[in-house]
Design an enzyme around this catalytic site. Structure first.
Site: not given
Length: 559
Positions: A34, A259, A269
């Site tokens: 994104e 992750r 983020k």
RNA sequence: UGUCGUGUCGUCCAAUGGCAGGACAGCGCCCUUUGGAGGCGUUAAUCUAGGUUCGAAUCCUGGCACGACAGCCA
């Protein structure tokens, strides 16, 4: 089937699918960021995984922006992500896609579900929806709008698209099961009303698809075979599958992996954005940031990051990699490829009392002992030199091998010198050290074989360049930055000494003219890279990429 | 007290019913005109209780621990 020996549970699945001829022998992966922030080292893991699988199985790899939320996304992020993916070797060729280009198709698919009676327009607001969703242990309540007719739903949905309703007034929801133990299946929202300009679509749309609804369609349209994502989407897989099943379209396989987490590092983020927005760092590409742009500016090579991603492996269990592993990767790379140079970070002046005043001579230095083709260079030597303050102790601690009153050291590529006298100012501060040199001991001479306990680096005072050097340390003082005191957050664990700026460092001539992006080893100190933003023509600013391993530091620490 | 998932050296990853291995970190030694390159060695682990089996990290059952999920974020 794969081109490399490398294996992990995902490659095993791909191998099995290939053997079973599941996708007509195709392998097609994608990286779907994104554009709401800069890519970080965790994304590098995903890029290397997805791109690596496509490469190893002779498949294809797409870069696709998952730009379904105009409130958070910006063109700046799109641009940086493209640059970073390319830098990491993610070869998407001409396959650069945007989810927003599929909005029309998604809309048609939504209408299809409405007509099948599998989706409905709901007038509940966000609060009401939360209240009726149920809890982890109790089922939810069905929406009073759940049983509208297909015609009414279609009409309402079209009017949503036309902009007849304000933000949040209505949603389109999938009609699945409000009693499902998996909350994602309790009539999830497919579309929400957002009157906001999209970075690519402008004001064309005011209904935007949610991730779950959009993502499978994106994968399906691109004929992705293996849709690889992180663990937090595991609970969403039944929904991913439900949508594609109901639509009756090509159905990729979603596979989840853990992750990346790194010690002394934050990789979310939201937190990285906070560091930038609140100016705890200079920007997304601050050399202390774990962003791809930050590492690149710091001086990390893409090879070292790719190699790091290869060594950490891929699995399903939550894990935290020791940041030392990353540092190992960059040292390993730069040890082979970086030219050796001499730079004195904290200068201490040395005067060779028995060296002729006006004389200058040259010393031959090896550019890289790991790589003969790097050649040699000459460096100037004269009566006055600089050495690092660390390499002299007026009162040497035990096991200290370097210069101290009465002892000898070798100047790398030069002569053996002996400390004769310490010169202090009125306050007792050492201003220079007087030494004698042994003229028979220059490197290459027969007398040079004499053993001394230590060899130190130096720079000719008369020929030295003055440069700025930035010493970076870890951004956080705690292994887990989120481990903060009650009522405080990760910012309380910021390392106040993560950046130390040294002006007036003394360097040999070759460094004074270094160009942006060039990397060097400063002998016995570390690896450094010329900063691409702060440097000026003839005035390079050096970023410390990583220190060399330091055995003395450990010895000293024990005392 | 729901669903899904995960438990192997300090850390990360292997071992796919048959000698628990590799990398990083640590420690020790050797070597060195980088104390920092390099080399050699070494420490150290199968969450737990049962079961199946000649044999279990692996299969089965129960427990325990940890993670994710109750955004109209992704």
């Amino acid at each position: 089937m794969a081109l490399t020996e490398k294996s992990d549970f995902i490659r095993e699945i791909v191998t099995e699918d290939l053997a079973a001829n599941k996708y007509q022998g195709r392998v097609h992966t994608r990286f779907p960021p994104e554009p709401n922030g800069y890519l970080h080292i965790g994304h590098a893991k995903s890029i290397c995984l997805n791109h690596g699988i496509a490469r190893d199985f002779k498949g294809k790899f797409n870069l696709r922006f998952d730009d379904t939320n105009p409130a958070k996304e910006e063109q700046e992020y799109v641009d940086s992500i493209i640059e970073d993916v390319k830098w990491l070797g993610g070869n998407f060729e001409d396959r650069l896609f945007y989810a927003s280009d599929y909005f029309e198709k998604m809309y048609e698919h939504a209408v299809l579900l409405i007509k099948k009676g599998k989706a409905y327009v709901c007038d509940l607001n966000a609060d009401e929806m939360r209240q009726t969703r149920g809890t982890l242990t109790e089922s939810g309540k069905e929406s009073p709008y759940r049983n509208r007719s297909a015609e009414e739903n279609f009409d309402l949905f079209e009017r949503m698209r036309k902009g007849e309703f304000p933000n949040g007034a209505k949603t389109l929801r999938a009609k699945i099961n409000m009693a499902s133990p998996n909350i994602n299946l309790r009539d999830p929202v497919m579309y929400r009303i957002v009157h906001e300009d999209h970075h690519r679509q402008g004001n064309k749309w005011c209904v935007y698809p949610t991730y779950d609804w959009a993502h499978g369609i994106e994968d399906s349209l691109e004929m992705i075979t293996h849709s690889i994502c992180t663990l937090e989407f595991e609970n969403h897989r039944p929904l991913y599958d439900w949508y594609l099943e109901e639509l009756g379209v090509y159905h990729p396989k979603q596979i989840e992996f853990a992750r990346l987490n790194l010690t002394y590092t934050v990789l979310s983020k939201r937190k990285l954005l906070k560091l930038v927005a609140e100016k705890h760092v200079s920007g997304w590409d601050d050399p202390r940031m774990p962003t791809i742009a930050g590492y690149r500016r710091r001086g990390y090579t893409s090879d070292s990051i790719i190699n790091f991603c290869d060594t950490i492996g891929v699995a399903k269990r939550d894990s935290t990699i020791d940041v030392a592993q990353l540092e190992f990767s960059i040292r390993e790379d730069l040890n082979k490829h970086a030219r050796r140079t001499m730079a004195v970070l904290n200068p201490l002046k040395i005067v060779l009392t028995n060296y002729p005043d006006g004389q200058t001579e040259e010393c031959e230095a090896v550019n890289n002992p790991e790589d003969e083709t790097a050649g040699k260079r000459m460096i100037p030597f004269c009566k006055e030199l600089f050495i690092d303050q660390d390499d002299f102790r007026e009162v040497p601690p035990p096991k200290y091998f370097r210069l101290s009153p009465g002892t000898e050291v070798r100047l790398k590529y030069g002569y053996i010198i002996k400390c004769e006298k310490v010169v202090k100012d009125g306050d007792g501060k050492i201003i220079e050290v007087h030494c004698s040199y042994d003229p028979d001991t220059k490197s290459g001479m027969a007398g040079a074989n004499r053993k001394v306990k230590s060899t130190i680096h130096w720079v000719s005072a008369r020929h030295a360049g003055n440069v700025e050097v930035r010493l970076y340390d870890r951004l956080f003082v705690k292994e887990n930055p989120d481990d903060a005191e009650e009522g405080k957050d990760f910012l309380s664990n910021l390392n106040p000494n993560s950046l130390q700026i040294l002006k007036q460092c003394k360097v040999e001539p070759v460094l004074a003219n270094a160009k942006a992006g060039e990397r060097f080893q400063f002998e016995r100190t570390g690896y450094f890279c010329v900063d691409s933003i702060e440097s000026k023509e003839g005035a390079p600013v050096f970023n410390r990429i990583v220190t060399l391993r330091d055995a003395w530091a450990k010895i000293e620490q024990k005392h």
